[in-house]
Design a protein around this motif. Sequence first.
Motif, mmCIF file in Angstrom:
data_model
loop_
_atom_site.group_PDB
_atom_site.id
_atom_site.type_symbol
_atom_site.label_atom_id
_atom_site.label_comp_id
_atom_site.label_asym_id
_atom_site.label_seq_id
_atom_site.Cartn_x
_atom_site.Cartn_y
_atom_site.Cartn_z
ATOM 1 N N PHE A 1 0.826 -1.197 0.000
ATOM 2 C CA PHE A 1 0.000 0.000 0.000
ATOM 3 C C PHE A 1 0.864 1.253 0.000
ATOM 4 O O PHE A 1 1.912 1.287 0.646
ATOM 5 C CB PHE A 1 -0.876 0.042 1.266
ATOM 6 C CG PHE A 1 -1.878 -1.064 1.367
ATOM 7 C CD1 PHE A 1 -3.183 -0.871 0.982
ATOM 8 C CD2 PHE A 1 -1.508 -2.312 1.860
ATOM 9 C CE1 PHE A 1 -4.117 -1.894 1.088
ATOM 10 C CE2 PHE A 1 -2.423 -3.335 1.967
ATOM 11 C CZ PHE A 1 -3.737 -3.129 1.577
ATOM 12 N N THR A 2 0.388 2.270 -0.680
ATOM 13 C CA THR A 2 1.000 3.586 -0.549
ATOM 14 C C THR A 2 0.472 4.221 0.735
ATOM 15 O O THR A 2 -0.533 3.769 1.302
ATOM 16 C CB THR A 2 0.656 4.490 -1.739
ATOM 17 O OG1 THR A 2 -0.762 4.747 -1.719
ATOM 18 C CG2 THR A 2 1.047 3.854 -3.067
ATOM 19 N N VAL A 3 1.125 5.290 1.188
ATOM 20 C CA VAL A 3 0.641 6.020 2.361
ATOM 21 C C VAL A 3 -0.775 6.522 2.117
ATOM 22 O O VAL A 3 -1.649 6.432 2.992
ATOM 23 C CB VAL A 3 1.587 7.191 2.694
ATOM 24 C CG1 VAL A 3 0.946 8.142 3.694
ATOM 25 C CG2 VAL A 3 2.911 6.668 3.242
ATOM 26 N N GLU A 4 -1.026 7.026 0.923
ATOM 27 C CA GLU A 4 -2.338 7.570 0.596
ATOM 28 C C GLU A 4 -3.412 6.485 0.665
ATOM 29 O O GLU A 4 -4.519 6.725 1.163
ATOM 30 C CB GLU A 4 -2.321 8.208 -0.788
ATOM 31 C CG GLU A 4 -1.499 9.485 -0.900
ATOM 32 C CD GLU A 4 0.011 9.240 -0.831
ATOM 33 O OE1 GLU A 4 0.739 10.173 -0.440
ATOM 34 O OE2 GLU A 4 0.454 8.109 -1.165
ATOM 35 N N GLU A 5 -3.093 5.293 0.192
ATOM 36 C CA GLU A 5 -4.046 4.186 0.251
ATOM 37 C C GLU A 5 -4.307 3.755 1.688
ATOM 38 O O GLU A 5 -5.446 3.461 2.070
ATOM 39 C CB GLU A 5 -3.533 3.003 -0.567
ATOM 40 C CG GLU A 5 -3.611 3.221 -2.072
ATOM 41 C CD GLU A 5 -2.897 2.128 -2.862
ATOM 42 O OE1 GLU A 5 -3.302 1.901 -4.018
ATOM 43 O OE2 GLU A 5 -1.942 1.520 -2.326
ATOM 44 N N TYR A 6 -3.239 3.727 2.496
ATOM 45 C CA TYR A 6 -3.418 3.386 3.907
ATOM 46 C C TYR A 6 -4.333 4.385 4.596
ATOM 47 O O TYR A 6 -5.264 4.002 5.321
ATOM 48 C CB TYR A 6 -2.068 3.347 4.620
ATOM 49 C CG TYR A 6 -2.180 3.472 6.121
ATOM 50 C CD1 TYR A 6 -2.669 2.433 6.909
ATOM 51 C CD2 TYR A 6 -1.823 4.665 6.766
ATOM 52 C CE1 TYR A 6 -2.800 2.557 8.287
ATOM 53 C CE2 TYR A 6 -1.934 4.793 8.137
ATOM 54 C CZ TYR A 6 -2.421 3.742 8.899
ATOM 55 O OH TYR A 6 -2.552 3.880 10.255
ATOM 56 N N LEU A 7 -4.078 5.673 4.390
ATOM 57 C CA LEU A 7 -4.879 6.697 5.065
ATOM 58 C C LEU A 7 -6.337 6.629 4.633
ATOM 59 O O LEU A 7 -7.249 6.792 5.454
ATOM 60 C CB LEU A 7 -4.291 8.082 4.796
ATOM 61 C CG LEU A 7 -2.922 8.347 5.434
ATOM 62 C CD1 LEU A 7 -2.368 9.688 4.972
ATOM 63 C CD2 LEU A 7 -2.993 8.275 6.955
ATOM 64 N N GLU A 8 -6.582 6.378 3.373
ATOM 65 C CA GLU A 8 -7.952 6.226 2.886
ATOM 66 C C GLU A 8 -8.611 5.014 3.542
ATOM 67 O O GLU A 8 -9.752 5.076 4.000
ATOM 68 C CB GLU A 8 -7.960 6.070 1.361
ATOM 69 C CG GLU A 8 -9.358 5.871 0.780
ATOM 70 C CD GLU A 8 -9.333 5.609 -0.721
ATOM 71 O OE1 GLU A 8 -10.397 5.293 -1.277
ATOM 72 O OE2 GLU A 8 -8.251 5.692 -1.327
ATOM 73 N N GLU B 1 -7.732 3.553 6.386
ATOM 74 C CA GLU B 1 -7.854 3.754 7.833
ATOM 75 C C GLU B 1 -9.012 4.675 8.182
ATOM 76 O O GLU B 1 -9.710 4.478 9.177
ATOM 77 C CB GLU B 1 -6.537 4.315 8.384
ATOM 78 C CG GLU B 1 -6.420 4.283 9.884
ATOM 79 C CD GLU B 1 -6.276 2.875 10.450
ATOM 80 O OE1 GLU B 1 -5.953 2.770 11.634
ATOM 81 O OE2 GLU B 1 -6.493 1.882 9.726
ATOM 82 N N ASN B 2 -9.220 5.686 7.373
ATOM 83 C CA ASN B 2 -10.269 6.665 7.658
ATOM 84 C C ASN B 2 -11.674 6.103 7.465
ATOM 85 O O ASN B 2 -12.654 6.712 7.894
ATOM 86 C CB ASN B 2 -10.071 7.912 6.809
ATOM 87 C CG ASN B 2 -8.855 8.706 7.240
ATOM 88 O OD1 ASN B 2 -8.354 8.543 8.363
ATOM 89 N ND2 ASN B 2 -8.352 9.553 6.365
ATOM 90 N N THR B 3 -11.795 4.942 6.828
ATOM 91 C CA THR B 3 -13.106 4.320 6.637
ATOM 92 C C THR B 3 -13.235 3.018 7.427
ATOM 93 O O THR B 3 -14.280 2.384 7.399
ATOM 94 C CB THR B 3 -13.361 4.021 5.145
ATOM 95 O OG1 THR B 3 -12.325 3.155 4.654
ATOM 96 C CG2 THR B 3 -13.367 5.314 4.338
ATOM 97 N N SER B 4 -12.177 2.633 8.137
ATOM 98 C CA SER B 4 -12.179 1.372 8.871
ATOM 99 C C SER B 4 -12.706 1.567 10.289
ATOM 100 O O SER B 4 -12.494 2.604 10.914
ATOM 101 C CB SER B 4 -10.760 0.805 8.931
ATOM 102 O OG SER B 4 -10.727 -0.352 9.747
ATOM 103 N N GLU B 5 -13.389 0.549 10.807
ATOM 104 C CA GLU B 5 -13.865 0.589 12.189
ATOM 105 C C GLU B 5 -12.782 0.179 13.170
ATOM 106 O O GLU B 5 -12.916 0.390 14.372
ATOM 107 C CB GLU B 5 -15.087 -0.324 12.348
ATOM 108 C CG GLU B 5 -16.299 0.156 11.553
ATOM 109 C CD GLU B 5 -17.504 -0.734 11.760
ATOM 110 O OE1 GLU B 5 -17.378 -1.745 12.489
ATOM 111 O OE2 GLU B 5 -18.570 -0.429 11.189
#
Length: 199
Positions: free
Chosen positions: A17-24, A26-30
Amino acid sequence: MDLVIREPVIAYGKKKFTVEEYLEYENTSEKKHEYYQEEIFAMSGAKVIHNIIAGNILGWLNQKLKGKSCRAFHSDQRIHIPQNTLFTYPDISIVCGQIITKDNDDWNILNPSVIFEILSPSTKSYDKGEKFTLYRDIPTLKEYILVDSEKIHVEVFCINDNNHWELEEYKRIEQALQIKTIRLSIPLIEVYEGTKFNL
């Protein structure tokens, strides 16, 4: 957190994963996840005693730091270390002065001065070893404090004037933990209040 599962999470059908993919993600994960070197790692919840100790410390810090230039954060606050790519959630972090975040995003703090981790059997080796190595890449970090949840034992790693990390240990309930960076001390009886170690 009480447990870091050191197996990468498979999401989006990807393993890297890229950092951007991780942040996306994480921001939608419970659930919370760490990110390190293109991989995402799941984190589980904590045991009761872990939460009691963390709550004791955070409550004490919030009371003592009120109106001062340092602020304490609980484990929902994400910390990012650009030098080694880690995104993680310390049990407690303290920032002194201006809070700096990644690209001013108000999510990912870059400049903690003090980090606490509450140790459990599943995290002890990671927190003392690899994670401490990664934390040492934070230029602003002055103290790393490990609080054992199985016995009265606190280890404080503090950076000295020669830029070397020194260890101080506390093993008796009548002692007070010295947090040099914020010039405060918290009695261990307060740290372990409500546990079997403080009857």
